[in-house]
Design a protein around this motif. Sequence first.
Motif, PDB file in Angstrom:
ATOM      1  N   LYS A   1       4.777 -22.351   1.232  1.00  0.00           N
ATOM      2  CA  LYS A   1       3.992 -22.978   0.447  1.00  0.00           C
ATOM      3  C   LYS A   1       4.006 -22.183  -0.985  1.00  0.00           C
ATOM      4  O   LYS A   1       3.008 -22.545  -1.964  1.00  0.00           O
ATOM      5  CB  LYS A   1       2.712 -23.298   0.943  1.00  0.00           C
ATOM      6  N   TYR A   2       4.545 -20.889  -0.979  1.00  0.00           N
ATOM      7  CA  TYR A   2       4.395 -19.918  -2.131  1.00  0.00           C
ATOM      8  C   TYR A   2       4.908 -20.776  -3.110  1.00  0.00           C
ATOM      9  O   TYR A   2       6.137 -21.347  -3.140  1.00  0.00           O
ATOM     10  CB  TYR A   2       5.141 -18.848  -1.938  1.00  0.00           C
ATOM     11  N   PRO A   3       4.547 -20.770  -4.600  1.00  0.00           N
ATOM     12  CA  PRO A   3       4.882 -21.787  -5.623  1.00  0.00           C
ATOM     13  C   PRO A   3       6.392 -21.364  -6.109  1.00  0.00           C
ATOM     14  O   PRO A   3       6.787 -20.220  -6.296  1.00  0.00           O
ATOM     15  CB  PRO A   3       4.057 -21.266  -6.800  1.00  0.00           C
ATOM     16  N   SER A   4       7.275 -22.385  -5.911  1.00  0.00           N
ATOM     17  CA  SER A   4       8.672 -22.306  -6.045  1.00  0.00           C
ATOM     18  C   SER A   4       8.943 -21.832  -7.633  1.00  0.00           C
ATOM     19  O   SER A   4       9.877 -21.053  -7.737  1.00  0.00           O
ATOM     20  CB  SER A   4       9.503 -23.641  -5.928  1.00  0.00           C
ATOM     21  N   ARG A   5       8.090 -22.021  -8.639  1.00  0.00           N
ATOM     22  CA  ARG A   5       8.574 -21.683  -9.818  1.00  0.00           C
ATOM     23  C   ARG A   5       8.161 -20.202 -10.008  1.00  0.00           C
ATOM     24  O   ARG A   5       8.915 -19.484 -10.941  1.00  0.00           O
ATOM     25  CB  ARG A   5       7.570 -22.355 -10.915  1.00  0.00           C
ATOM     26  N   LEU A   6       7.280 -19.375  -9.387  1.00  0.00           N
ATOM     27  CA  LEU A   6       7.103 -18.155  -9.331  1.00  0.00           C
ATOM     28  C   LEU A   6       8.125 -17.298  -9.093  1.00  0.00           C
ATOM     29  O   LEU A   6       8.480 -16.155  -9.444  1.00  0.00           O
ATOM     30  CB  LEU A   6       5.987 -17.732  -8.530  1.00  0.00           C
ATOM     31  N   ARG A   7       9.079 -17.808  -7.929  1.00  0.00           N
ATOM     32  CA  ARG A   7      10.065 -17.219  -7.697  1.00  0.00           C
ATOM     33  C   ARG A   7      11.127 -16.845  -8.652  1.00  0.00           C
ATOM     34  O   ARG A   7      11.866 -16.213  -8.301  1.00  0.00           O
ATOM     35  CB  ARG A   7      10.636 -17.895  -6.437  1.00  0.00           C
ATOM     36  N   GLU A   8      11.118 -17.773  -9.711  1.00  0.00           N
ATOM     37  CA  GLU A   8      12.173 -17.741 -10.909  1.00  0.00           C
ATOM     38  C   GLU A   8      12.017 -16.467 -11.642  1.00  0.00           C
ATOM     39  O   GLU A   8      12.895 -16.362 -12.416  1.00  0.00           O
ATOM     40  CB  GLU A   8      12.178 -18.952 -11.334  1.00  0.00           C
ATOM     41  N   ILE A   9      10.831 -15.862 -11.769  1.00  0.00           N
ATOM     42  CA  ILE A   9      10.573 -14.807 -12.588  1.00  0.00           C
ATOM     43  C   ILE A   9      10.903 -13.427 -12.189  1.00  0.00           C
ATOM     44  O   ILE A   9      10.596 -13.073 -10.982  1.00  0.00           O
ATOM     45  CB  ILE A   9       9.065 -15.011 -13.226  1.00  0.00           C
ATOM     46  N   HIS A  10      10.869 -12.607 -12.982  1.00  0.00           N
ATOM     47  CA  HIS A  10      11.311 -11.217 -12.666  1.00  0.00           C
ATOM     48  C   HIS A  10       9.872 -10.514 -12.134  1.00  0.00           C
ATOM     49  O   HIS A  10       9.982  -9.783 -11.189  1.00  0.00           O
ATOM     50  CB  HIS A  10      11.655 -10.382 -13.832  1.00  0.00           C
TER      51      HIS A  10
ATOM     52  N   HIS B   1       0.763  -1.123  -0.116  1.00  0.00           N
ATOM     53  CA  HIS B   1       0.062   0.138   0.036  1.00  0.00           C
ATOM     54  C   HIS B   1       0.642   1.351  -0.024  1.00  0.00           C
ATOM     55  O   HIS B   1       0.554   2.240  -0.906  1.00  0.00           O
ATOM     56  CB  HIS B   1      -0.870  -0.010   1.125  1.00  0.00           C
ATOM     57  N   ALA B   2       1.853   1.186   0.856  1.00  0.00           N
ATOM     58  CA  ALA B   2       2.660   2.336   0.876  1.00  0.00           C
ATOM     59  C   ALA B   2       3.766   2.673  -0.382  1.00  0.00           C
ATOM     60  O   ALA B   2       3.873   3.863  -0.632  1.00  0.00           O
ATOM     61  CB  ALA B   2       3.463   2.225   2.250  1.00  0.00           C
ATOM     62  N   ARG B   3       4.024   1.610  -0.975  1.00  0.00           N
ATOM     63  CA  ARG B   3       5.110   1.552  -2.260  1.00  0.00           C
ATOM     64  C   ARG B   3       6.260   2.695  -1.772  1.00  0.00           C
ATOM     65  O   ARG B   3       6.323   3.644  -2.459  1.00  0.00           O
ATOM     66  CB  ARG B   3       4.304   2.039  -3.190  1.00  0.00           C
ATOM     67  N   PRO B   4       6.867   2.347  -0.803  1.00  0.00           N
ATOM     68  CA  PRO B   4       7.932   3.309  -0.490  1.00  0.00           C
ATOM     69  C   PRO B   4       8.813   3.416  -1.557  1.00  0.00           C
ATOM     70  O   PRO B   4       9.043   2.525  -2.735  1.00  0.00           O
ATOM     71  CB  PRO B   4       8.852   2.780   0.419  1.00  0.00           C
ATOM     72  N   ARG B   5       9.796   4.628  -1.797  1.00  0.00           N
ATOM     73  CA  ARG B   5      10.681   4.882  -3.073  1.00  0.00           C
ATOM     74  C   ARG B   5       9.902   4.575  -4.413  1.00  0.00           C
ATOM     75  O   ARG B   5      10.560   4.281  -5.692  1.00  0.00           O
ATOM     76  CB  ARG B   5      11.799   3.990  -3.009  1.00  0.00           C
ATOM     77  N   LYS B   6       8.550   4.525  -4.490  1.00  0.00           N
ATOM     78  CA  LYS B   6       7.977   4.431  -5.616  1.00  0.00           C
ATOM     79  C   LYS B   6       8.276   2.876  -6.224  1.00  0.00           C
ATOM     80  O   LYS B   6       8.035   2.756  -7.481  1.00  0.00           O
ATOM     81  CB  LYS B   6       8.253   5.356  -6.766  1.00  0.00           C
ATOM     82  N   MET B   7       8.556   2.013  -5.311  1.00  0.00           N
ATOM     83  CA  MET B   7       8.541   0.817  -5.803  1.00  0.00           C
ATOM     84  C   MET B   7       7.582  -0.253  -6.201  1.00  0.00           C
ATOM     85  O   MET B   7       6.471  -0.023  -5.942  1.00  0.00           O
ATOM     86  CB  MET B   7       9.370   0.022  -4.751  1.00  0.00           C
ATOM     87  N   SER B   8       7.738  -0.789  -7.502  1.00  0.00           N
ATOM     88  CA  SER B   8       6.621  -1.647  -7.832  1.00  0.00           C
ATOM     89  C   SER B   8       6.287  -2.718  -6.995  1.00  0.00           C
ATOM     90  O   SER B   8       7.214  -3.156  -6.110  1.00  0.00           O
ATOM     91  CB  SER B   8       7.045  -2.164  -9.271  1.00  0.00           C
ATOM     92  N   TRP B   9       5.318  -3.474  -7.117  1.00  0.00           N
ATOM     93  CA  TRP B   9       4.831  -4.574  -6.409  1.00  0.00           C
ATOM     94  C   TRP B   9       6.111  -5.841  -6.451  1.00  0.00           C
ATOM     95  O   TRP B   9       6.444  -6.282  -5.521  1.00  0.00           O
ATOM     96  CB  TRP B   9       3.625  -5.231  -6.917  1.00  0.00           C
ATOM     97  N   SER B  10       6.504  -5.938  -7.996  1.00  0.00           N
ATOM     98  CA  SER B  10       7.527  -6.982  -7.902  1.00  0.00           C
ATOM     99  C   SER B  10       8.785  -6.605  -7.154  1.00  0.00           C
ATOM    100  O   SER B  10       9.569  -7.688  -6.846  1.00  0.00           O
ATOM    101  CB  SER B  10       7.604  -7.388  -9.428  1.00  0.00           C
ATOM    102  N   ALA B  11       9.108  -5.448  -7.480  1.00  0.00           N
ATOM    103  CA  ALA B  11      10.288  -4.959  -6.682  1.00  0.00           C
ATOM    104  C   ALA B  11      10.218  -5.245  -5.294  1.00  0.00           C
ATOM    105  O   ALA B  11      11.196  -5.553  -4.928  1.00  0.00           O
ATOM    106  CB  ALA B  11      10.483  -3.324  -7.197  1.00  0.00           C
ATOM    107  N   ILE B  12       9.263  -4.891  -4.765  1.00  0.00           N
ATOM    108  CA  ILE B  12       8.816  -4.987  -3.175  1.00  0.00           C
ATOM    109  C   ILE B  12       9.150  -6.673  -3.213  1.00  0.00           C
ATOM    110  O   ILE B  12       9.788  -6.918  -1.960  1.00  0.00           O
ATOM    111  CB  ILE B  12       7.528  -4.415  -2.777  1.00  0.00           C
ATOM    112  N   ALA B  13       8.407  -7.369  -3.680  1.00  0.00           N
ATOM    113  CA  ALA B  13       8.738  -8.982  -3.480  1.00  0.00           C
ATOM    114  C   ALA B  13       9.995  -9.379  -3.480  1.00  0.00           C
ATOM    115  O   ALA B  13      10.434 -10.115  -2.795  1.00  0.00           O
ATOM    116  CB  ALA B  13       7.674  -9.390  -4.778  1.00  0.00           C
TER     117      ALA B  13
END
Length: 303
Positions: free
Chosen positions: A81-90, A14-26
């Motif tokens: 339990k987060y899908p491991s394959r999703l961790r591989e993408i930008h 919600h705060a998006r510090p430094r105007k970071m995108s959601w994927s950058a935060i992740a």
Amino acid sequence: MNEAEAAVLIALLHARPRKMSWSAIASEVALRGSATALWDECFPPTLEGVNDLDGHLARAWESLEAWRSEDFRLLTVLDRKYPSRLREIHQVPPILFVRGQLRDDEVAVSVVGSRRASDRGRAVAARIAEGLVDRGIAVLSGLAEGIDAAAHTATLKAGGRPIGVIGTGINRSYPASNRALQAEVAKCGAVVSQFWPGAPPQKHSFPMRNATMSGLGRASVVVEAGEHSGARIQARLAVEHGRPVILTDMVVGATTWARDLLARPGVYLANSTAELMDLVDQLTRTAAGIDDWSNVLPDLVDH
């Protein structure tokens, strides 16, 4: 799920510090192994303790409390339990809302294409879905009209596992005409959303959904699509992710982008359903441990 970390991650989104995108935060949260660590960097603690001057943390806890009574579950990029394959993408989604059962260890293949599909396109999508079910492969699609709906419907009819990755919040259906289909997909497989539960359809959300679909699957099959179809976006993202892409003769014959994409490593042409399923067999059989698909099937099809 560590609720304290989940609350801080939600507050960061919600705060998006430094105007970071959601994927950058992740990515930053995953790198640190903690959402709290990133929060404290961006919002240094005050003398009173945690810095929540804008109330983002308080609202995040309120959201978690409200979601407890819902029939979906929340996964964060910090969860085991987060899908491991999703961790591989930008474009890794920081959060997923899941209705049904999402299995990290299952093999899944995307079947995607145009909303304005022809009768032949829908029939081909159905045959491909049936072939995947016969092989014990989960069928990924986007719960849109046309090719997506045909693939999901055939998967359900064949007794397979459908996985719907949607471009709205988990509590919405788009289009509304697929509401019953979405409920069946959740009952027999899983419906996945990376957006807030009540989020409406927005133009930018569907390419994000396509990236997640590509990341979850072993491969993407594009059945039929136009020059500006969302399936085109998924095909290009899959190439970026190092995931194989299979294009039918229909989409290659009808679009410039598909013909151009055939020159890329890991992109294959299928002139029939049988040929396409042979490709799937080869790709899924040799999938373990392979990150670069460019030389896996050099002689199987003639581009």
